[in-house]
Design an enzyme around this catalytic site. Structure first.
Site, PDB file in Angstrom:
ATOM      1  CG  HIS A 198      -9.233  47.034  14.589  1.00 27.65           C
ATOM      2  ND1 HIS A 198      -8.946  46.017  15.451  1.00 27.65           N
ATOM      3  CD2 HIS A 198      -9.261  48.169  15.307  1.00 27.65           C
ATOM      4  CE1 HIS A 198      -8.772  46.527  16.657  1.00 27.65           C
ATOM      5  NE2 HIS A 198      -8.953  47.827  16.601  1.00 27.65           N
ATOM      6  CD  GLU A 440      -7.696  48.485  24.872  1.00 25.52           C
ATOM      7  OE1 GLU A 440      -8.357  48.342  23.849  1.00 25.52           O
ATOM      8  OE2 GLU A 440      -6.459  48.677  24.871  1.00 25.52           O
ATOM      9  CG  ASP A 464      -9.129  44.946  22.533  1.00 21.71           C
ATOM     10  OD1 ASP A 464      -9.231  43.860  21.931  1.00 21.71           O
ATOM     11  OD2 ASP A 464      -8.513  45.915  22.074  1.00 21.71           O
ATOM     12  CB  CYS A 511     -12.688  55.397  23.105  1.00 20.00           C
ATOM     13  SG  CYS A 511     -11.405  54.268  23.624  1.00 20.00           S
TER      14      CYS A 511
HETATM   15  C1  PEP Z   1     -11.311  49.030  22.182  1.00 27.00           C
HETATM   16  O1  PEP Z   1     -10.680  47.976  22.332  1.00 27.00           O
HETATM   17  O2  PEP Z   1     -12.461  49.203  22.616  1.00 27.00           O
HETATM   18  C2  PEP Z   1     -10.713  50.140  21.435  1.00 27.00           C
HETATM   19  C3  PEP Z   1     -11.328  51.301  21.352  1.00 27.00           C
HETATM   20  O3  PEP Z   1      -9.534  49.908  20.794  1.00 27.00           O
HETATM   21  P1  PEP Z   1      -9.433  49.097  19.420  1.00 27.00           P
HETATM   22  O4  PEP Z   1     -10.838  48.895  18.912  1.00 27.00           O
HETATM   23  O5  PEP Z   1      -8.626  49.908  18.478  1.00 27.00           O
HETATM   24  O6  PEP Z   1      -8.771  47.835  19.824  1.00 27.00           O
HETATM   25 MG    MG Z   2      -8.590  47.922  21.904  1.00 27.98          MG
END
Ligand code: PEP
Ligand code: MG
Length: 591
Positions: A198, A440, A464, A511
């Site tokens: 992140h 995920e 994920d 996403c």
């Molecule tokens: C993902 O896991 O791809 C996602 C979009 O969520 P995050 O990156 O916030 O875990």
């Molecule tokens: Mg995620």
């Protein structure tokens, strides 16, 4: 620590996670400290206690200097309470007296402090009271400050960053990264981290070039050292020669020129050469990104990561505060839709002020929907705020990290209760609000047909999904070579989720960061995805590629890729094909 001798043009190679070139001077935020360990002679004990007390005094002086600076900046004033808490900890007998007791047992100050901190951390973990338990992270921050002082280090704090700084840190948390002032910080490098951590995602959102996973860069760099980071290729150059400096300045200008060139894609439709329309939406972490997302041509927000609203504050935001934030987004992006994801804390996103413990295995722990389903009151507050915002525009609710149907049913029950409350209070909301889930986990892939019966849409979180399918920690630089989006297991997983969604006639999008890489566009198109959500800055690049592809050729290409047996083969084949078909876009100077 004295100046390290670093030769001119020393190259370090890491992972480029946020494109662009940063040229400046190193600002060392933190390095990894080895806690020194030695036994004291009887006669050394008093001196060691004095050294410890001097460190306490120095920490107090540092904190009061920071406090003075913070007090003069209105937008930072709310952080003063943290500094006050840290000052109080420095006087707490649990910290001071107990460490001194250990020093009297002839243990050196840093080892004594470290042992004491470990003891105290254990104690904090068992405290019932949430607020007190949370103070364990303040204790850690104070402990680290003291250990740095005892080690003779001279690190900078977030508040002391100067203009044109290249931040170097062993690790940066998402909460710290959020606070970086993009007017001062021209790039950052960290020892730890992976492409989809992140912290990396935030760097891209903030438009700060970044290289992570450098392993031990902070052992080599020193403060004020001139350096260059290339967030596109993952290269860091320390002490650049004049020649290298000129070369990178040229590349920086070329990068900035290309960025401007891409701006002309903003108003062109995201449509393939055979007229298949793809909705390109933005992922959003910070409210301040909305204008830039529109500027880059986003047709809505496909993922709003609400957890960033909960970071760096003392208490979780209340319903009205959340409603204000959500309505601002909904109104400014209207008539396009906004998908608001409910809180996804845990994993690498540690949020203060929550009933969250440090866990041994946080990626598999009390994360995301698991946390919300445990903290139902907090969850309901968020759902009410989202529902209220749904009266103002097109809003969709999305639940993160679902691993079974039972979780969706539980979410729906709580959502129904929130709706009922609002109805009884006469508050407006969209009673037909669409609900969806993030795909995920491998479990969600296997049971996608069952999950599809319960929701209006799927959004595939490849960050994920790849982590859990391939058992590769997304933030761990030691295994980042195994993090392969084109691994045959991932291609098959994506295909079976898309097939299940299409069969059930529900929407499906991606996403995760995979959506933002232009080279993956034909794969995603071949899967039949009509919606991609990504970092807004990547939208023009992805659009440019989509406009040059056809859906039919992408499907055929995907069929070929699905025949291959390793991620490497898939990547090589895709790369070759894209270079052959679109040499202007994937040729020598890769986008
Ligand atoms: C993902 O896991 O791809 C996602 C979009 O969520 P995050 O990156 O916030 O875990
Ligand atoms: Mg995620």
């Amino acid at each position: 620590m004295g100046k390290t001798e670093v030769r001119k043009d020393t190259y370090l190679i890491g992972l480029g996670v946020s494109p662009g070139i940063g040229i400046g001077r190193v600002c060392l935020l933190n390095r990894l400290y080895h806690v020194a360990d030695w036994a004291l002679d009887e006669g050394e004990v008093e001196d060691e206690i004095l050294r410890f007390r001097n460190a306490l005094d120095k920490a107090k002086t540092q904190l009061s200097e920071v406090k003075q600076k913070v007090a003069s900046q209105p937008h930072l004033r709310e952080h003063i309470y943290i500094l006050d808490t840290h000052m109080l900890i420095l006087e707490d007998e649990m910290l001071v007296d107990s460490t001194e007791v250990l020093i009297r047992q002839k243990i050196n100050a840093e080892r004594a402090l470290d042992q004491n901190l470990k003891q105290l951390r254990l104690m904090f973990e068992n405290i019932e009271d949430d607020y007190l338990r949370e103070r364990s992270s303040d204790l850690d921050a104070v402990g680290q400050r003291l250990l740095r002082i005892l080690a003779g280090a001279n690190d900078t704090t977030l508040e002391q960053i100067k203009e044109k700084s290249l931040i170097a840190a062993h690790d940066l948390s998402p909460a710290d990264t959020m606070q970086l002032d993009r007017n001062k910080v021209v790039g950052f490098m960290t020892d730890r981290g992976g492409k989809t951590s992140h912290t990396a995602i935030l760097a891209r959102s903030l438009g700060i070039p970044a290289v992570v996973g450098l392993d031990s860069a902070t052992a080599v760099v020193d403060r004020d050292m001139p350096a260059i980071i290339d967030g596109t290729t993952g290269v860091v150059v320390l002490n650049p020669s004049e020649e290298t400096f000129k070369e990178y300045l040229k590349r920086k200008l070329a990068f900035e020129y290309l960025e401007k060139e891409l701006a002309r894609y903003r108003d062109l439709p995201a449509e393939t050469a055979d007229n298949f329309k793809v909705a390109l939406r933005a992922n959003l972490e910070l409210l301040s990104e909305v204008p830039a997302a529109l500027e880059d041509g986003a047709v809505g927000i496909g993922l709003y990561r609400t957890e960033f609203l909960y970071m760096n504050c003392r208490q979780p935001p209340g319903e009205d505060e959340q409603f204000a934030a959500y309505s601002r987004i909904v109104e400014s992006i209207s008539p396009h839709p906004v998908t608001i994801r409910t809180l996804d804390v845990g994993g690498d996103k540690f949020v203060q002020g929550m009933n969250l413990e440090r866990e041994d295995n946080p990626a598999m722990g009390l994360r995301a929907i698991r946390f919300s389903l445990r903290e139902v009151d907090l969850f309901k507050v968020q759902l009410r705020a989202i529902l209220r915002a749904s009266a103002l525009g097109q809003v969709r609710i999305m639940f993160p990290m679902i691993s079974g149907v039972a979780e969706i049913l539980a979410c729906k029950r709580i959502l129904r209760a929130a709706k009922l409350e609002l109805e009884q209070e006469g508050v407006l909301f969209d009673s037909q609000i669409k609900i969806g889930i993030m795909i995920e986990t491998p479990a969600a892939v296997f049971i996608a047909p069952l999950l599809a019966q319960e929701v209006d849409f799927f959004s595939i979180g490849t960050n994920d999904l790849i982590q859990y399918c391939l058992a590769v920690d997304r933030g761990n630089e030691n295994v980042s070579y195994l993090y392969e989006p084109l691994h045959p297991a991932i291609l098959r997983a994506l295909k079976s989720v898309c097939d299940a969604a299409h069969a059930a006639e529900i929407d499906v999008s991606i996403c995760g960061e995979m959506a933002s890489e232009p080279i993956y566009a034909p794969v995603l198109l071949g899967l039949g995805l009509g919606e991609l959500s990504m970092n807004h800055a990547c939208i023009p690049r992805v659009k440019r590629v989509l406009r040059n592809l056809t859906r039919t050729e992408s499907q055929l290409l995907l069929d070929d890729l699905l025949q291959l047996s390793t991620g490497r083969e898939v990547a090589a084949h895709l790369d070759r094909e894209m270079r052959r078909r679109l040499p202007d876009l994937f040729g020598e100077f890769v986008i």
